[in-house]
Design an enzyme around this catalytic site. Structure first.
Site, PDB file in Angstrom:
ATOM      1  N   ARG A  56      45.408 -11.113 -32.292  1.00  0.00           N
ATOM      2  CA  ARG A  56      45.542  -9.620 -32.845  1.00  0.00           C
ATOM      3  C   ARG A  56      46.764  -9.346 -31.714  1.00  0.00           C
ATOM      4  O   ARG A  56      46.707  -9.355 -30.556  1.00  0.00           O
ATOM      5  CB  ARG A  56      44.285  -8.930 -32.485  1.00  0.00           C
ATOM      6  CG  ARG A  56      43.070  -9.285 -33.302  1.00  0.00           C
ATOM      7  CD  ARG A  56      42.342  -8.190 -33.536  1.00  0.00           C
ATOM      8  NE  ARG A  56      41.784  -7.437 -32.166  1.00  0.00           N
ATOM      9  CZ  ARG A  56      41.134  -6.534 -32.209  1.00  0.00           C
ATOM     10  NH1 ARG A  56      40.808  -5.864 -33.270  1.00  0.00           N
ATOM     11  NH2 ARG A  56      40.688  -6.148 -30.996  1.00  0.00           N
ATOM     12  N   ASP A 116      37.123 -14.267 -24.688  1.00  0.00           N
ATOM     13  CA  ASP A 116      37.056 -14.286 -23.176  1.00  0.00           C
ATOM     14  C   ASP A 116      35.678 -14.606 -22.598  1.00  0.00           C
ATOM     15  O   ASP A 116      35.495 -15.331 -21.665  1.00  0.00           O
ATOM     16  CB  ASP A 116      37.489 -12.913 -22.683  1.00  0.00           C
ATOM     17  CG  ASP A 116      38.882 -12.805 -22.868  1.00  0.00           C
ATOM     18  OD1 ASP A 116      39.661 -14.011 -22.870  1.00  0.00           O
ATOM     19  OD2 ASP A 116      39.636 -11.702 -22.473  1.00  0.00           O
ATOM     20  N   THR A 175      49.841  -3.654 -32.272  1.00  0.00           N
ATOM     21  CA  THR A 175      49.665  -3.335 -33.500  1.00  0.00           C
ATOM     22  C   THR A 175      48.063  -3.329 -33.937  1.00  0.00           C
ATOM     23  O   THR A 175      47.840  -2.803 -35.232  1.00  0.00           O
ATOM     24  CB  THR A 175      50.446  -3.967 -34.639  1.00  0.00           C
ATOM     25  OG1 THR A 175      50.159  -5.249 -34.495  1.00  0.00           O
ATOM     26  CG2 THR A 175      52.086  -3.829 -34.169  1.00  0.00           C
ATOM     27  N   ASP A 203      34.861  -8.885 -25.473  1.00  0.00           N
ATOM     28  CA  ASP A 203      35.849  -9.659 -25.995  1.00  0.00           C
ATOM     29  C   ASP A 203      35.189 -11.279 -26.148  1.00  0.00           C
ATOM     30  O   ASP A 203      34.881 -11.745 -25.135  1.00  0.00           O
ATOM     31  CB  ASP A 203      37.170  -9.854 -24.888  1.00  0.00           C
ATOM     32  CG  ASP A 203      38.215 -10.556 -25.711  1.00  0.00           C
ATOM     33  OD1 ASP A 203      39.386 -10.249 -25.936  1.00  0.00           O
ATOM     34  OD2 ASP A 203      37.843 -11.985 -26.015  1.00  0.00           O
TER      35      ASP A 203
HETATM   36  C1  PRP Z   1      38.825 -11.684 -31.733  1.00  0.00           C
HETATM   37  C2  PRP Z   1      37.902 -12.400 -32.693  1.00  0.00           C
HETATM   38  C3  PRP Z   1      38.304 -12.086 -34.026  1.00  0.00           C
HETATM   39  C4  PRP Z   1      39.388 -10.977 -33.909  1.00  0.00           C
HETATM   40  C5  PRP Z   1      38.622  -9.760 -34.626  1.00  0.00           C
HETATM   41  O1  PRP Z   1      39.996 -12.594 -31.748  1.00  0.00           O
HETATM   42  O2  PRP Z   1      37.549 -13.240 -32.293  1.00  0.00           O
HETATM   43  O3  PRP Z   1      39.193 -13.307 -34.508  1.00  0.00           O
HETATM   44  O4  PRP Z   1      39.539 -10.552 -32.592  1.00  0.00           O
HETATM   45  O5  PRP Z   1      39.334  -8.414 -34.718  1.00  0.00           O
HETATM   46  P1  PRP Z   1      39.897  -7.973 -36.020  1.00  0.00           P
HETATM   47  O6  PRP Z   1      38.899  -7.695 -37.083  1.00  0.00           O
HETATM   48  O7  PRP Z   1      40.477  -6.556 -35.476  1.00  0.00           O
HETATM   49  O8  PRP Z   1      40.996  -8.880 -36.521  1.00  0.00           O
HETATM   50  P2  PRP Z   1      41.139 -12.332 -30.622  1.00  0.00           P
HETATM   51  O9  PRP Z   1      42.488 -11.952 -31.554  1.00  0.00           O
HETATM   52  O10 PRP Z   1      40.811 -11.842 -29.397  1.00  0.00           O
HETATM   53  O11 PRP Z   1      41.766 -13.921 -30.067  1.00  0.00           O
HETATM   54  P3  PRP Z   1      40.773 -14.841 -29.354  1.00  0.00           P
HETATM   55  O12 PRP Z   1      39.715 -15.439 -30.347  1.00  0.00           O
HETATM   56  O13 PRP Z   1      41.751 -16.059 -29.359  1.00  0.00           O
HETATM   57  O14 PRP Z   1      40.354 -14.265 -28.240  1.00  0.00           O
HETATM   58  N1  URA Z   2      37.756  -8.707 -31.042  1.00  0.00           N
HETATM   59  C1  URA Z   2      36.671  -9.220 -29.802  1.00  0.00           C
HETATM   60  O1  URA Z   2      36.689 -10.221 -29.312  1.00  0.00           O
HETATM   61  N2  URA Z   2      35.871  -7.886 -29.542  1.00  0.00           N
HETATM   62  C2  URA Z   2      35.872  -6.716 -30.461  1.00  0.00           C
HETATM   63  O2  URA Z   2      35.047  -6.048 -30.056  1.00  0.00           O
HETATM   64  C3  URA Z   2      36.917  -6.663 -31.291  1.00  0.00           C
HETATM   65  C4  URA Z   2      37.480  -7.712 -31.543  1.00  0.00           C
END
Ligand code: PRP
Ligand code: URA
Length: 209
Positions: A104, A203, A108, A200
């Site tokens: 993400r 993480d 944005t 998160d």
């Molecule tokens: C997190 C999660 C989803 C996304 C959800 O991933 O694992 O993929 O956010 O958010 P959304 O519904 O608003 O798109 P992140 O982008 O943090 O990446 P990561 O898994 O690599 O930490």
């Molecule tokens: N992605 C995450 O990992 N946690 C949230 O709460 C939203 C998006």
């Protein structure tokens, strides 16, 4: 219209309470996400087709039921979806695994695809897309767009925690996709995090910050 299934199974709710807790460390978090992934897969696969097979028990012949050779594929959205994948594979070990990498954009909150590797016989497979979090819905919508663009037609989406905003957008964008959720939370905060949520997911799974 795709259905939204919210699980109320006590084992899932119990484990989810530890997953959410801030003091739960990486090792335990990972184990619990894996276990809940497996428990959810049990329900997500409830409508798989069966076929009759003739077998011999030690006592007699009988007509028994076996899975109708359905070709399945699990697709984790990287990174955090990886945490649920092994749990699903424990129940459907012959499933293929595809990967879609999205992050993400912190400004944005829009998803950006950086990786996609999927099984070759896409049109013939039933897909289960897995990601612990459905927040704004952007990542799930984009991952499913990516699958459909490559020929997938039968897709389910499974997550641990969803925000109502994300569920609505995903339903609108992909009305043919059934959504499976362990808990439907209250809302998103200004940073696009689910409240109360679990923080998160990536993480916490991988011990990064
Ligand atoms: C997190 C999660 C989803 C996304 C959800 O991933 O694992 O993929 O956010 O958010 P959304 O519904 O608003 O798109 P992140 O982008 O943090 O990446 P990561 O898994 O690599 O930490
Ligand atoms: N992605 C995450 O990992 N946690 C949230 O709460 C939203 C998006």
């Amino acid at each position: 219209m795709g259905k939204v299934h919210v699980f109320d199974h006590p084992l899932i709710q119990h484990k989810l309470s530890y997953i959410r807790e801030e003091k739960t460390g990486t090792k335990e978090f990972r184990e619990l996400v894996d276990e809940v992934g497996m428990l959810m897969a049990y329900e997500v696969t409830r409508d798989l087709e069966l076929q009759d097979v003739e077998i011999d028990t030690p006592v007699t012949k009988m007509t028994a039921k076996r899975l109708a050779g359905k070709k399945m594929a699990v697709v984790p959205i990287l990174r955090a979806g990886l945490g649920m994948t092994d749990g699903v594979l424990k129940l459907i070990p012959a499933a293929r695994v595809g990967h879609i990498g999205l992050y993400r954009d912190p400004e944005t909150l829009q998803p950006v695809e950086y990786f996609a590797k999927l099984p070759q016989d896409i049109e013939e497979r039933d897909f289960i897309v897995v990601d612990p979090m459905l927040a704004t819905g952007g990542s799930a919508i984009e991952a499913i767009n990516s699958l459909k663009k490559r020929g997938a037609t039968k897709i389910r989406f499974m997550c641990l925690i969803a925000a109502p905003e994300g569920v609505e957008l995903l339903k609108e964008a992909h009305p043919d996709v059934d959504i499976y959720i362990a808990a439907l939370d209250e809302k998103l905060n200004d940073h696009g995090y689910i409240v109360p949520g679990l923080g998160d997911a990536g993480d916490r799974l991988f011990g990064t910050k």
